[in-house]
Design a protein around this motif. Sequence first.
Motif, short mmCIF file in Angstrom:
data_model
loop_
_atom_site.label_atom_id
_atom_site.label_comp_id
_atom_site.label_asym_id
_atom_site.label_seq_id
_atom_site.Cartn_x
_atom_site.Cartn_y
_atom_site.Cartn_z
N GLN A 1 -7.93 -0.48 -1.10
CA GLN A 1 -7.77 -1.93 -1.31
C GLN A 1 -9.05 -2.52 -1.90
O GLN A 1 -9.00 -3.33 -2.82
CB GLN A 1 -7.43 -2.61 0.03
N ARG B 1 -5.46 -13.32 5.72
CA ARG B 1 -4.53 -13.68 6.79
C ARG B 1 -5.22 -13.48 8.14
O ARG B 1 -6.03 -12.56 8.29
CB ARG B 1 -3.34 -12.72 6.63
N THR C 1 0.85 -1.20 0.00
CA THR C 1 0.00 0.00 0.00
C THR C 1 0.89 1.25 0.00
O THR C 1 0.68 2.18 -0.78
CB THR C 1 -0.94 0.00 1.22
N HIS D 1 -10.38 -0.08 4.56
CA HIS D 1 -9.21 0.08 3.68
C HIS D 1 -9.77 0.30 2.28
O HIS D 1 -9.74 -0.58 1.42
CB HIS D 1 -8.38 -1.22 3.76
N GLN E 1 -5.37 -11.67 11.29
CA GLN E 1 -4.80 -10.33 11.57
C GLN E 1 -4.24 -10.32 12.98
O GLN E 1 -4.80 -9.74 13.90
CB GLN E 1 -5.90 -9.27 11.40
N ARG F 1 -2.03 5.51 7.23
CA ARG F 1 -2.43 4.24 7.87
C ARG F 1 -2.12 4.36 9.35
O ARG F 1 -1.07 4.87 9.75
CB ARG F 1 -1.66 3.07 7.26
N PRO G 1 -5.52 -10.17 -0.39
CA PRO G 1 -5.05 -8.78 -0.39
C PRO G 1 -3.53 -8.70 -0.18
O PRO G 1 -2.92 -7.69 -0.47
CB PRO G 1 -5.80 -8.14 0.79
N LEU G 2 -2.97 -9.78 0.32
CA LEU G 2 -1.56 -9.87 0.71
C LEU G 2 -1.25 -8.89 1.84
O LEU G 2 -1.93 -7.90 1.97
CB LEU G 2 -0.64 -9.64 -0.48
N PRO G 3 -0.27 -9.10 2.67
CA PRO G 3 0.66 -10.22 2.63
C PRO G 3 -0.01 -11.55 3.03
O PRO G 3 -0.86 -11.57 3.93
CB PRO G 3 1.70 -9.84 3.69
N ARG H 1 -9.86 -5.63 7.60
CA ARG H 1 -10.46 -4.38 7.07
C ARG H 1 -10.62 -4.42 5.55
O ARG H 1 -11.51 -3.78 5.01
CB ARG H 1 -9.61 -3.18 7.49
C1 NCD Z 1 -4.08 -5.67 4.12
C2 NCD Z 1 -4.21 -4.66 5.25
O1 NCD Z 1 -3.22 -3.99 5.62
O2 NCD Z 1 -5.32 -4.50 5.71
N1 NCD Z 1 -2.88 -5.51 3.44
C3 NCD Z 1 -2.83 -4.65 2.38
O3 NCD Z 1 -2.94 -3.45 2.53
N2 NCD Z 1 -2.72 -5.18 1.15
C4 NCD Z 1 -4.35 -7.07 4.57
C5 NCD Z 1 -3.49 -7.67 5.65
O4 NCD Z 1 -2.61 -7.01 6.19
O5 NCD Z 1 -3.69 -8.84 5.93
#
Ligand code: NCD
Length: 338
Positions: free
Chosen positions: A138, A234, A58, A135, A236, A107, A273-275, A172
Amino acid sequence: MEFLGNHILSIDQFDKDDIVKVFLIAEKMIPYANREKKTRVLQGAILSNMFFEASTRTRISFGSAFNLLGGEVRETTGIEASSLAKGESLYDTARVLSGYSDLIVMRHPEKNSVQEFSEASRVPVINAGDGENEHPSQALLDLFTIKLELESKGKSIDGSNIALVGDLKFGRAVHSLCKALNLFENISFNLISPEQLKLPPEIRQDLVYNGMKINEFNSIESGIGDVDIIYVTRVQEERFDSPKEANKYKGLLKLNQNIYTENCEPNTVIMHPLPRDSRPDANELDTDMNENPNLAIYRQTDNGLLVRMALISLILGVDQTLSDYDEDISWVSSKKSN
Ligand code: NCD
């Protein structure tokens, strides 16, 4: 919504026409992202990229998006590297930083913190993730990817079947994506999560209110059989009271090539969305799927650049004048597609 000069804090601000507009402009960004040409439309403009929580794509994609439009980027990463660690309020930080920038991307680990910050900011602020809340950028890049992936298979978002897998409580990205999908019609959701990590009730209720069909599962095999998209997330861990608490849920829902082959329709699209957490105890999306052509995770990250360039250009009012500032690139680009 009015993009020009405004904050982007939540997907609640968008209607369907706004989303269509972002996507049309995102497509205009392809030649710049592919390094076929460059634009200097934002020459002299400054983005402050304020990341008070971990980020890779991001932060870098917002920064690259601004650079690709010809602007400059200043960054702070981590609360400990900013004066918030000295007790400075978000109010003061916003009043000060907005004097140095034309746009701020922020963020922060706390819900609604970016909104609080934006109220004191003298320039537009984009929410790049506020705790478990939202988010929005995203969700826009995820939706853009869903649209392109489905269209490439002769389908559309309306009437699609989507499985959301993993930590639906704290994710999110999932929360904002559900709000975005709610602007479409007749989607069937398979919500696959441990009992304790279910989608927040208010987001679920909104889906039901908009006529979406919802099925709930707690095993991955049972919920991915008849879907067009599997969106894996993932656990969180940073939102749990302790790592021990988060560890209870890691590794419960895992997708790998074998599970995919045995349970999915051919050509089911896989997103994240990664990671992705590739440590053995988690491994929610196995690397043995890396060569599966339906794995869209890197197309998703590339699309992030396009969508963020579109958002920036709409907010700063250059979406119609981009090509007036075009130049040829002066280096040899060997970039390959993802
Ligand atoms: C996500 C986040 O930060 O919400 N990552 C991102 O911005 N691609 C998802 C996550 O951290 O699991």
